[in-house]
Scaffold this active site. Sequence first.
Site, PDB file in Angstrom:
ATOM      1  N   HIS A 130       0.821  -1.225   0.000  1.00 45.35           N
ATOM      2  CA  HIS A 130       0.000   0.000   0.000  1.00 45.35           C
ATOM      3  C   HIS A 130       0.855   1.276   0.000  1.00 45.35           C
ATOM      4  CE1 HIS A 130      -3.641  -2.250   0.428  1.00 45.35           C
ATOM      5  NE2 HIS A 130      -3.330  -2.726   1.620  1.00 45.35           N
ATOM      6  N   ASP A 167      -2.660 -10.685  -2.354  1.00 41.84           N
ATOM      7  CA  ASP A 167      -3.247 -10.172  -1.111  1.00 41.84           C
ATOM      8  C   ASP A 167      -4.719  -9.817  -1.376  1.00 41.84           C
ATOM      9  OD1 ASP A 167      -2.121  -8.741   1.658  1.00 41.84           O
ATOM     10  OD2 ASP A 167      -3.867  -7.702   0.818  1.00 41.84           O
ATOM     11  N   HIS A 169      -6.297  -7.284  -0.449  1.00 42.37           N
ATOM     12  CA  HIS A 169      -6.469  -5.849  -0.688  1.00 42.37           C
ATOM     13  C   HIS A 169      -5.713  -5.435  -1.963  1.00 42.37           C
ATOM     14  CE1 HIS A 169      -6.852  -6.389   3.744  1.00 42.37           C
ATOM     15  NE2 HIS A 169      -7.892  -5.608   3.555  1.00 42.37           N
ATOM     16  N   ASP A 248      -4.510 -12.836   3.459  1.00 40.65           N
ATOM     17  CA  ASP A 248      -5.750 -12.383   4.094  1.00 40.65           C
ATOM     18  C   ASP A 248      -7.001 -12.672   3.270  1.00 40.65           C
ATOM     19  OD1 ASP A 248      -4.678 -10.561   2.321  1.00 40.65           O
ATOM     20  OD2 ASP A 248      -4.688  -8.865   3.712  1.00 40.65           O
TER      21      ASP A 248
HETATM   22 ZN   LIG Z   1      -4.135  -7.240   2.735  1.00 39.60          ZN
END
Ligand SMILES: [Zn+2]
Length: 311
Positions: A130, A167, A169, A248
């Site tokens: 991120h 991931d 996200h 995740d």
């Molecule tokens: Zn994540």
Amino acid sequence: MTTAYLSHPDCRRHDMGAGHPECPQRLDAIEDWLIASGIGQTLDRHDAAAVDPAHLLLAHSQGYLSQITELLQACAAGGEPRAVDPDTVANAHTWAAALRAAGAAVQATDLVLDGQAENAFCAVRPPGHHATRDQSMGFCFFNNVAVAARYALDVRGLKRVAIVDFDVHHGNGTEDIIAGDERVLMVSIFQHPLYPYSGAVPKGENMLNVPLPAYTKGGEVREMIEAMWMPALERFRPEMIFVSAGFDAHREDDLAQLGFTEADYEWITLRIMDVARRHAKGRIVSCLEGGYHLGALARSVGVHLRALAGV
Ligand SMILES: [Zn+2]
């Protein structure tokens, strides 16, 4: 040939406070599982070196690097913990941990390119995907994978590398850094809408984003990966593959609502290895991103490593 495993005690000392999901115990859970499963014995362990700050500039701006260095060094010098966004906090050890996390990715790149390991996994925190060119966010300070991918291109002279991000996200930071860099193909899956709420519209033609609605099961994701990622990776013929390995999307993880199991993580790892074997001499550097259910994280990293190491 071996699988290198890079980590460092500094990565455990970075702590964002009681109850924070991105916690030091994540690395403990992985270490425990490596011992309990016996996988740890098959890996070639390395202490992660701190990154050369010049290499951070391959992915981050000078302005950001100066600003975050000042903040993290102030914390390291005994200052109070400082929040850089509502979810991301620096403590006295974050500076050292962040340097080791990015350093591990660069060191792993050297180990693999120099033929000292066939592939490598970096069990590090803080995670990176991120972190944008100019901003830390979402538990991330430096974009470990983007730094290493640029290092492989700009310093080690590769012509094409792929970044695979599984991931749950969207890796908005990596996209921000490498969108438009035609030497990099980034393929990703992520739950959408979900933090950071980006990715539905890719920022560059070198991005292949596959947003997934909540409750998508592993089998459906496999079909999409086979249909979308694989032809693109085959056409691109990467000389090396970097993996943003977040765990995740596991069905037991509370931060999202996808239905991955250990078998899905094994499958995805084997598919990445298949491309790497055909085009990239097997060269893979995988870096830990998310994964917050400690048991599911440890088991999933376990199958990922078992596949990478061929044991
Ligand atoms: Zn994540």
